[in-house]
Design a protein around this motif. Structure first.
Motif, PDB file in Angstrom:
ATOM      1  N   ASP A  29     -20.854 -12.260  44.240  1.00 24.47           N
ATOM      2  CA  ASP A  29     -21.371 -11.313  45.215  1.00 24.47           C
ATOM      3  C   ASP A  29     -21.832 -12.060  46.460  1.00 24.47           C
ATOM      4  N   THR A  30     -22.456 -13.209  46.253  1.00 22.75           N
ATOM      5  CA  THR A  30     -22.879 -14.044  47.378  1.00 22.75           C
ATOM      6  C   THR A  30     -21.665 -14.585  48.117  1.00 22.75           C
ATOM      7  N   VAL A  31     -20.647 -14.995  47.374  1.00 21.82           N
ATOM      8  CA  VAL A  31     -19.456 -15.597  47.984  1.00 21.82           C
ATOM      9  C   VAL A  31     -18.719 -14.598  48.868  1.00 21.82           C
ATOM     10  N   ILE A  32     -18.441 -13.414  48.339  1.00 25.59           N
ATOM     11  CA  ILE A  32     -17.586 -12.480  49.084  1.00 25.59           C
ATOM     12  C   ILE A  32     -18.293 -11.853  50.271  1.00 25.59           C
ATOM     13  N   GLY A  38     -15.913 -15.307  52.179  1.00 25.12           N
ATOM     14  CA  GLY A  38     -15.276 -14.110  51.639  1.00 25.12           C
ATOM     15  C   GLY A  38     -14.781 -13.181  52.719  1.00 25.12           C
ATOM     16  N   PRO A  39     -13.979 -12.189  52.324  1.00 22.10           N
ATOM     17  CA  PRO A  39     -13.416 -11.974  50.984  1.00 22.10           C
ATOM     18  C   PRO A  39     -12.455 -13.107  50.599  1.00 22.10           C
ATOM     19  N   LEU A 222     -12.478  -7.109  41.173  1.00 18.27           N
ATOM     20  CA  LEU A 222     -11.384  -7.794  41.869  1.00 18.27           C
ATOM     21  C   LEU A 222     -11.074  -7.113  43.200  1.00 18.27           C
ATOM     22  N   PHE A 223     -11.101  -5.788  43.208  1.00 23.23           N
ATOM     23  CA  PHE A 223     -10.861  -5.026  44.440  1.00 23.23           C
ATOM     24  C   PHE A 223     -11.860  -5.440  45.516  1.00 23.23           C
ATOM     25  N   GLU A 224     -13.127  -5.488  45.152  1.00 24.83           N
ATOM     26  CA  GLU A 224     -14.157  -5.843  46.130  1.00 24.83           C
ATOM     27  C   GLU A 224     -14.045  -7.306  46.552  1.00 24.83           C
ATOM     28  N   MET A 225     -13.648  -8.172  45.632  1.00 23.35           N
ATOM     29  CA  MET A 225     -13.549  -9.592  45.957  1.00 23.35           C
ATOM     30  C   MET A 225     -12.491  -9.869  47.026  1.00 23.35           C
ATOM     31  N   VAL A 226     -11.385  -9.133  46.989  1.00 22.85           N
ATOM     32  CA  VAL A 226     -10.289  -9.423  47.917  1.00 22.85           C
ATOM     33  C   VAL A 226     -10.356  -8.584  49.192  1.00 22.85           C
TER      34      VAL A 226
END
Length: 378
Positions: A29-32, A38-39, A222-226
């Motif tokens: 969550d911090t990364v994206i 991110g994303p 995965l959707f939110e990460m990308v």
């Protein structure tokens, strides 16, 4: 290995709690949501998916569902932390402590050319004059870009992803979950999960949570990460039940519709379909097991022409386990000199008393073949 290790379990006055291993890194969550990180790209998201699916295979094999998979519960761990995930059925061992890893920080790989002391991006001036330098300028720029991409890929190979936060785990199969931390009971399914990542069946009846429930949450993750956004939007947590479970005929969203043009053109279309399948509202249309979803993601790698080499590690007695784990940490997701990825299966089943070593090895090898449904040559 992709589950956070449990160092200790305590019970006092009918209240149980446990201590997880210390992990060095950031949660996803911090990364994206960090503008510099991110994303994430589809290549990294595929690795995240494979790592978390490996963790879910262990949980589901114990008859457990996690029920709260989300970016905040996925740790992006640097390679210099001590790995020590343990089978949950053995997590009742009390009093075990793991000291914080005091190993020195690994020096990041430098994006230097193997044949030149100049950093990537700097063009050497030819002794024969400016004209020759200009003729080679475009080639040098292309080489610099190529090496920069290789450096980024090398950094990706140095991280691993772990699933954390077991407070919402629930046993859903009495035959498998007798020794688990929690078993299905009246009222215990209520109040678990985070609304944006909960599946439609969780909103309708929390006791319907099964293995596809976790795969839905992984699809949202995965959707939110990308993309950096959630697949289903709502102005408040209370209204997510309407957005997610309100219209069961709604088609699964595609990440391709939420990416800018430059990223959409290069995004793995097959991986986008995998995420969409995980987000099917009808349970029957969704992936049913972690293995099934892993197979689909593995097929994405094969479709991209990316060679994946597989290795199998087994051990004869319990005292060999630390060495087996060391081999696993060194080899898993590494790259061969020829540029091929290595995926490792660690056989956790020790030989029972009286079992022939050859028979036990053959059994473990068979398990590894089941774990790797598509094996490349090598």
């Amino acid at each position: 290995v992709h589950l956070a290790g449990i160092d200790a379990v305590f019970v006092r006055n009918d209240v149980a709690w446990f201590v997880l291993e210390y992990l060095r890194g950031d949660n996803m969550d911090t990364v994206i949501h960090n503008e510099a990180m991110g994303p994430i790209a589809d290549t990294e998201a595929i690795k995240v998916a494979r790592n978390i699916l490996a963790a879910l295979k262990v949980l589901h094999g114990e008859g457990l569902v996690h029920r709260d998979i989300k970016p905040a519960n996925v740790m992006r761990c640097t390679s210099n932390h001590e790995t020590g995930s343990r089978n949950l059925s053995n997590s009742s061992v009390q009093g075990r402590r793991k000291s914080e890893d005091s190993s020195p920080q690994r020096t990041p790989r430098s994006p230097m050319s193997p044949k030149s002391p100049l950093p990537v991006g700097e063009t050497p001036v030819s002794s024969s004059g400016r004209g020759r330098r200009n003729n080679r300028g475009s080639d040098d720029e292309n080489e610099a870009k190529k090496k920069d991409e290789q450096a980024k890929e090398a950094q990706l190979e140095e991280v691993t992803y772990k699933l954390i936060d077991f407070g919402t785990i629930l046993g859903v199969d009495d035959r498998l979950a007798r020794q688990a931390m929690m078993t299905m009971g009246a009222g215990r399914a209520i109040g678990a999960g985070t609304p944006p990542y909960m599946s439609p069946e969780m909103f309708k009846d929390p006791e319907l949570a099964m293995y596809p429930t976790d795969l839905w949450s992984l699809g949202v993750t995965l959707f939110e990460m990308v993309t950096g956004v959630l697949p289903f939007q709502a102005p408040s947590d209370l209204l997510f039940s309407v957005a997610i479970a309100g219209s069961m005929d709604q088609a699964a969203p595609s990440v391709l519709d939420h990416l800018p043009e430059d990223r959409r053109s290069t995004f793995d279309n097959n991986f986008a379909k995998v995420i969409a399948t995980a987000l099917e509202k009808a349970v029957a249309n969704r992936y049913q097991t972690a293995d099934e979803m892993h197979d689909a993601i593995y097929a994405c790698l094969i479709g991209r022409g990316e060679a994946v080499y597989s290795a199998f590690i087994s051990y004869r007695v319990v005292t060999d386990l630390p060495l087996a784990r060391l081999f696993f940490d060194c080899l898993n997701h590494s790259v061969t000199p020829g540029g091929h990825r290595v995926t490792v299966y660690l056989d956790h089943t020790r030989l029972v008393k009286g079992e022939d070593w050859e028979d036990g090895f053959a059994s473990g090898l068979l398990h590894s073949l089941c774990f790797f449904p598509l094996l490349s040559y090598g």
